[in-house]
Write a protein that holds these residues in place. Structure first.
Motif, PDB file in Angstrom:
ATOM      1  N   SER A  50       0.940  -1.458  -0.013  1.00 17.23           N
ATOM      2  CA  SER A  50      -0.062  -0.242  -0.156  1.00 17.23           C
ATOM      3  C   SER A  50       0.720   1.193   0.362  1.00 17.23           C
ATOM      4  CB  SER A  50      -1.408   0.113   1.765  1.00 17.23           C
ATOM      5  OG  SER A  50      -1.588   0.897   1.227  1.00 17.23           O
ATOM      6  N   GLN A  51       0.661   1.508  -0.612  1.00 19.25           N
ATOM      7  CA  GLN A  51       1.351   3.341  -1.047  1.00 19.25           C
ATOM      8  C   GLN A  51       0.671   4.331  -1.279  1.00 19.25           C
ATOM      9  OE1 GLN A  51       5.101   3.677  -1.700  1.00 19.25           O
ATOM     10  NE2 GLN A  51       3.560   5.979  -1.276  1.00 19.25           N
ATOM     11  N   PRO A  52       0.366   5.401  -0.243  1.00 14.14           N
ATOM     12  CA  PRO A  52      -0.339   6.876  -0.113  1.00 14.14           C
ATOM     13  C   PRO A  52       0.300   7.600  -1.637  1.00 14.14           C
ATOM     14  CG  PRO A  52       1.001   6.546   1.684  1.00 14.14           C
ATOM     15  CD  PRO A  52       1.117   5.258   0.902  1.00 14.14           C
ATOM     16  N   ILE A  53      -0.843   8.072  -2.330  1.00 13.66           N
ATOM     17  CA  ILE A  53      -0.813   9.021  -3.327  1.00 13.66           C
ATOM     18  C   ILE A  53      -1.227  10.288  -3.285  1.00 13.66           C
ATOM     19  CG2 ILE A  53      -1.197   9.570  -5.476  1.00 13.66           C
ATOM     20  CD1 ILE A  53      -1.386   6.283  -5.961  1.00 13.66           C
ATOM     21  N   TYR A  54      -2.638  10.596  -1.878  1.00 13.72           N
ATOM     22  CA  TYR A  54      -2.748  11.739  -2.073  1.00 13.72           C
ATOM     23  C   TYR A  54      -4.132  11.375  -0.811  1.00 13.72           C
ATOM     24  CZ  TYR A  54      -5.315  15.757  -2.646  1.00 13.72           C
ATOM     25  OH  TYR A  54      -6.280  16.717  -2.082  1.00 13.72           O
ATOM     26  N   GLN A  55      -2.870  11.717  -0.021  1.00  8.09           N
ATOM     27  CA  GLN A  55      -4.311  12.072   1.464  1.00  8.09           C
ATOM     28  C   GLN A  55      -4.955  13.273   1.480  1.00  8.09           C
ATOM     29  OE1 GLN A  55      -4.417   9.059   2.825  1.00  8.09           O
ATOM     30  NE2 GLN A  55      -3.235   7.934   1.370  1.00  8.09           N
ATOM     31  N   GLY A  56      -5.239  14.608   0.472  1.00  7.32           N
ATOM     32  CA  GLY A  56      -5.715  15.638   0.662  1.00  7.32           C
ATOM     33  C   GLY A  56      -5.144  16.500   1.665  1.00  7.32           C
ATOM     34  N   GLY A  57      -3.665  16.169   2.074  1.00  8.03           N
ATOM     35  CA  GLY A  57      -3.358  17.277   2.657  1.00  8.03           C
ATOM     36  C   GLY A  57      -3.021  16.712   4.211  1.00  8.03           C
ATOM     37  N   GLY A  58      -3.731  15.431   4.010  1.00 11.29           N
ATOM     38  CA  GLY A  58      -3.896  15.535   5.256  1.00 11.29           C
ATOM     39  C   GLY A  58      -2.222  14.398   6.117  1.00 11.29           C
ATOM     40  N   LEU A  59      -1.357  13.811   5.135  1.00 15.47           N
ATOM     41  CA  LEU A  59      -0.132  13.545   6.339  1.00 15.47           C
ATOM     42  C   LEU A  59       0.868  14.193   6.146  1.00 15.47           C
ATOM     43  CD1 LEU A  59      -0.014  10.504   3.554  1.00 15.47           C
ATOM     44  CD2 LEU A  59      -0.319  10.800   6.129  1.00 15.47           C
ATOM     45  N   ALA A  60       0.506  15.970   5.148  1.00 14.69           N
ATOM     46  CA  ALA A  60       1.427  16.791   5.463  1.00 14.69           C
ATOM     47  C   ALA A  60       0.936  17.861   6.386  1.00 14.69           C
ATOM     48  CB  ALA A  60       1.764  17.683   3.698  1.00 14.69           C
ATOM     49  N   ALA A  61      -0.042  17.992   7.182  1.00 18.40           N
ATOM     50  CA  ALA A  61      -0.378  18.261   8.251  1.00 18.40           C
ATOM     51  C   ALA A  61      -0.100  18.088   9.848  1.00 18.40           C
ATOM     52  CB  ALA A  61      -2.191  18.175   8.088  1.00 18.40           C
ATOM     53  N   LEU A  62       0.223  16.525   9.464  1.00 15.53           N
ATOM     54  CA  LEU A  62       0.915  15.193  10.401  1.00 15.53           C
ATOM     55  C   LEU A  62       2.101  16.034  10.630  1.00 15.53           C
ATOM     56  CD1 LEU A  62      -1.455  11.671   9.645  1.00 15.53           C
ATOM     57  CD2 LEU A  62      -1.665  13.827  11.747  1.00 15.53           C
ATOM     58  N   GLU A  63       3.274  15.944   9.522  1.00  9.24           N
ATOM     59  CA  GLU A  63       3.752  16.294   9.439  1.00  9.24           C
ATOM     60  C   GLU A  63       4.713  17.117  10.296  1.00  9.24           C
ATOM     61  OE1 GLU A  63       8.171  16.475   6.393  1.00  9.24           O
ATOM     62  OE2 GLU A  63       6.147  16.098   5.677  1.00  9.24           O
ATOM     63  N   ARG A  64       3.437  18.928   9.441  1.00 10.25           N
ATOM     64  CA  ARG A  64       4.338  19.987  10.370  1.00 10.25           C
ATOM     65  C   ARG A  64       3.544  19.860  11.715  1.00 10.25           C
ATOM     66  NH1 ARG A  64       1.375  21.506   5.211  1.00 10.25           N
ATOM     67  NH2 ARG A  64      -0.824  21.320   7.088  1.00 10.25           N
ATOM     68  N   GLN A  65       2.482  19.236  12.279  1.00 12.92           N
ATOM     69  CA  GLN A  65       2.674  19.339  13.895  1.00 12.92           C
ATOM     70  C   GLN A  65       3.535  18.529  14.237  1.00 12.92           C
ATOM     71  OE1 GLN A  65      -1.718  17.048  13.969  1.00 12.92           O
ATOM     72  NE2 GLN A  65      -2.635  18.782  14.249  1.00 12.92           N
ATOM     73  N   ALA A  66       3.853  17.229  14.075  1.00  9.47           N
ATOM     74  CA  ALA A  66       4.856  16.574  14.462  1.00  9.47           C
ATOM     75  C   ALA A  66       6.558  17.754  14.763  1.00  9.47           C
ATOM     76  CB  ALA A  66       5.441  15.780  13.571  1.00  9.47           C
ATOM     77  N   ILE A  67       6.933  18.692  13.572  1.00 11.24           N
ATOM     78  CA  ILE A  67       7.855  19.526  13.850  1.00 11.24           C
ATOM     79  C   ILE A  67       7.346  21.225  15.335  1.00 11.24           C
ATOM     80  CG2 ILE A  67       8.940  21.171  12.509  1.00 11.24           C
ATOM     81  CD1 ILE A  67       8.059  19.658  10.020  1.00 11.24           C
ATOM     82  N   ALA A  68       6.072  21.181  14.770  1.00 12.46           N
ATOM     83  CA  ALA A  68       5.418  22.494  15.958  1.00 12.46           C
ATOM     84  C   ALA A  68       5.841  21.761  17.420  1.00 12.46           C
ATOM     85  CB  ALA A  68       4.568  22.545  15.307  1.00 12.46           C
ATOM     86  N   ARG A  69       5.732  20.066  17.416  1.00 10.90           N
ATOM     87  CA  ARG A  69       5.735  19.509  18.945  1.00 10.90           C
ATOM     88  C   ARG A  69       7.229  19.565  18.952  1.00 10.90           C
ATOM     89  NH1 ARG A  69       1.736  16.018  16.763  1.00 10.90           N
ATOM     90  NH2 ARG A  69      -0.698  16.295  17.571  1.00 10.90           N
ATOM     91  N   ARG A  70       7.578  19.367  18.052  1.00 13.58           N
ATOM     92  CA  ARG A  70       9.273  19.230  18.668  1.00 13.58           C
ATOM     93  C   ARG A  70       9.853  21.054  19.387  1.00 13.58           C
ATOM     94  NH1 ARG A  70      14.015  20.001  14.613  1.00 13.58           N
ATOM     95  NH2 ARG A  70      12.387  21.713  13.754  1.00 13.58           N
ATOM     96  N   ASP A  71       9.480  21.601  18.665  1.00 19.77           N
ATOM     97  CA  ASP A  71      10.105  23.577  18.280  1.00 19.77           C
ATOM     98  C   ASP A  71       9.482  23.771  20.347  1.00 19.77           C
ATOM     99  OD1 ASP A  71      10.906  23.220  16.698  1.00 19.77           O
ATOM    100  OD2 ASP A  71       9.202  24.037  15.410  1.00 19.77           O
ATOM    101  N   ALA A  72       7.346  23.279  20.374  1.00 19.59           N
ATOM    102  CA  ALA A  72       7.995  23.414  21.262  1.00 19.59           C
ATOM    103  C   ALA A  72       8.285  22.641  22.599  1.00 19.59           C
ATOM    104  CB  ALA A  72       6.150  22.722  21.725  1.00 19.59           C
TER     105      ALA A  72
END
Length: 451
Positions: A288-310
């Motif tokens: 199974s390979q994600p191709i398009y998830q409506g931007g959800g994966l990118a949002a999760l990655e940005r959240q992870a970066i923000a959690r790291r900064d916090a």
């Protein structure tokens, strides 16, 4: 237990009982066990799963189903019931590192939760010290007020006798009676404060105090405030917890980025059909390979970066707070020591002044009010010393807590402590419920519940 138990006890006794009786410690130990089992859950995601699936289906009536009656030879129409059985095994072969990174993050979370437990332990022990010294201070105040009432009772009687022989006026008698009444009022207030202190002790330690003994010695801390701050930065559980949380957040970024990668899993199944009397086995691999998830994966990655900064900012702020607490505790300790030295001088001077004023009053050179004022100054000096001594003890232990050393082990209380690694070592490899280790865990949990 009686609220007026009179058994002698030391500060060490109170600290031991506070550790053993703390509901807050029990709560945080349970939270640590939850984090331990999060590791077991993450580890189980790396293992294969095995499921048994059974299905029973039928139709009523079904005219397309015919069967021959063995006695009459006639063809009959009837219902159809079909049972299928399946044994299915599945395992994720590759998931972009998400499962293994999640396992590592859970392990770091366990270490962070252990530090949180150490922090709670410090709070419990420091509260016990504060409650212990609070009772001692309240009892010392009661003794001081009782002695003051006795002195003023004698002073009132002496003033009354002198009035009878015409040496003093009615005003002097009224002043003595007023000061005596005020002393009685303050004595009752001190007794009320003592009752409050006993209740606070019960909350902190788990029982009412006995006959408390003033601690003979204070624990060693640090040579200076800079050394104390350096030690605190290395050992304080709040800082170490924040460091672990930064690591968890950094691993969380890896998990989020792994979601872009494919997932490969393998399946093996064995099937049986009761109607057709056949069996078959199946082996498969799924990618199974994600191709398009409506931007959800990118949002999760940005959240992870923000959690790291916090988490990083939280670590810096926690370090500043710990250093501030060390500085404040050191300042309170130095102030208490200076106050004790000053009150010693004040008591000596006030005692000399009181003795002299009372002697001069017998010769007519001083008024009754002068004697009462001198007595009040001496009383105030003694009360200040009581406060300073209690403050010094609490400040010493507060400094230990600010340094991260207010623990059972560092204080050498000599009792068995909770082993945070014991439960973790038993569950980290996710033992099944009916396995020997799983049954051993059940016994451990039942023992914990009884305790």
């Amino acid at each position: 237990m009686s609220p007026f138990q009179l058994s002698a006890e030391t500060l060490t006794d109170a600290l031991i009982d506070a550790y053993r009786n703390s509901n807050l410690l029990e709560q945080n130990r349970a939270l640590l066990r939850i984090a331990d089992d999060d590791v077991a859950i993450a580890f189980s995601d790396l293992l294969p799963t095995l499921n048994f699936i059974a299905n029973l289906s039928g139709t009523d009536p079904n005219n397309n189903v015919r069967r021959s009656n063995p006695l009459t030879g006639e063809v009959e129409y009837g219902d159809r019931l079909v049972a299928t059985y399946q044994l299915q095994a599945e395992m994720v072969i590759y998931a972009g590192g998400r499962n293994r990174n999640t396992l590592e993050a859970r392990k770091e979370s366990v270490l962070a939760t252990r530090e949180a437990l150490r922090s709670v332990e410090q709070q419990i022990l420091l509260q016990a010290v504060s409650a212990y010294m609070g009772v001692l201070r309240a009892e010392a105040y009661v003794d001081l007020r009782e002695n003051n009432v006795r002195v003023l009772t004698q002073e009132r009687q002496a003033t009354s006798d002198r009035f009878e022989v015409g040496e003093v006026t009615r005003t002097d008698v009224a002043q003595a009676e007023s000061r005596h009444a005020a002393a009685v009022s303050l004595l009752e207030a001190a007794r009320g404060d003592r009752d409050v202190a006993r209740e606070q002790f019960r909350t902190a330690v788990g029982r009412y105090p006995g006959d408390l003994v003033t601690p003979p010695n204070m624990p060693a801390t640090a040579a200076n405030v800079d050394e104390a701050a350096r030690l605190a930065v290395r050992t304080h559980p709040d800082i170490r917890q924040a460091q672990r949380e930064v690591t968890v957040a950094e691993i969380g970024m890896k998990v989020a980025r792994g979601a872009y990668l494919p997932t490969i899993s393998g399946q093996i199944s064995a099937n049986t059909d009761s109607e057709e009397k056949y069996e078959y086995r199946q082996l498969g691999i799924t990618l199974s390979q994600p191709i398009y998830q409506g931007g959800g994966l990118a949002a999760l990655e940005r959240q992870a970066i923000a959690r790291r900064d916090a988490a990083r900012s939280s670590l810096l702020q926690t370090t500043l707070s710990v250093e501030e607490n060390v500085g404040n505790a050191w300042a309170r300790l130095e102030a208490a020591k200076a106050q004790i030295r000053a009150t010693d001088l004040q008591i000596n001077a006030a005692q000399i002044a009181f003795d002299g004023t009372r002697e001069e009053a017998t010769l007519g050179a001083r008024t009754t009010l002068d004697v009462l004022d001198a007595e009040q100054e001496l009383l105030d000096a003694r009360a200040s010393r009581i406060d300073a001594i209690a403050t010094e003890y609490v400040a010493v232990y507060s400094l230990l807590s600010a340094m991260g050393l207010m623990t059972v082990d560092h204080l050498k209380l000599g009792i068995q402590t909770y082993d945070p690694a014991g439960y973790y070592n038993a569950v980290k490899h996710a033992p099944a419920r009916l396995s020997p280790r799983g049954m051993q865990l059940d016994r451990v949990l039942r023992k914990i519940g009884r305790e």
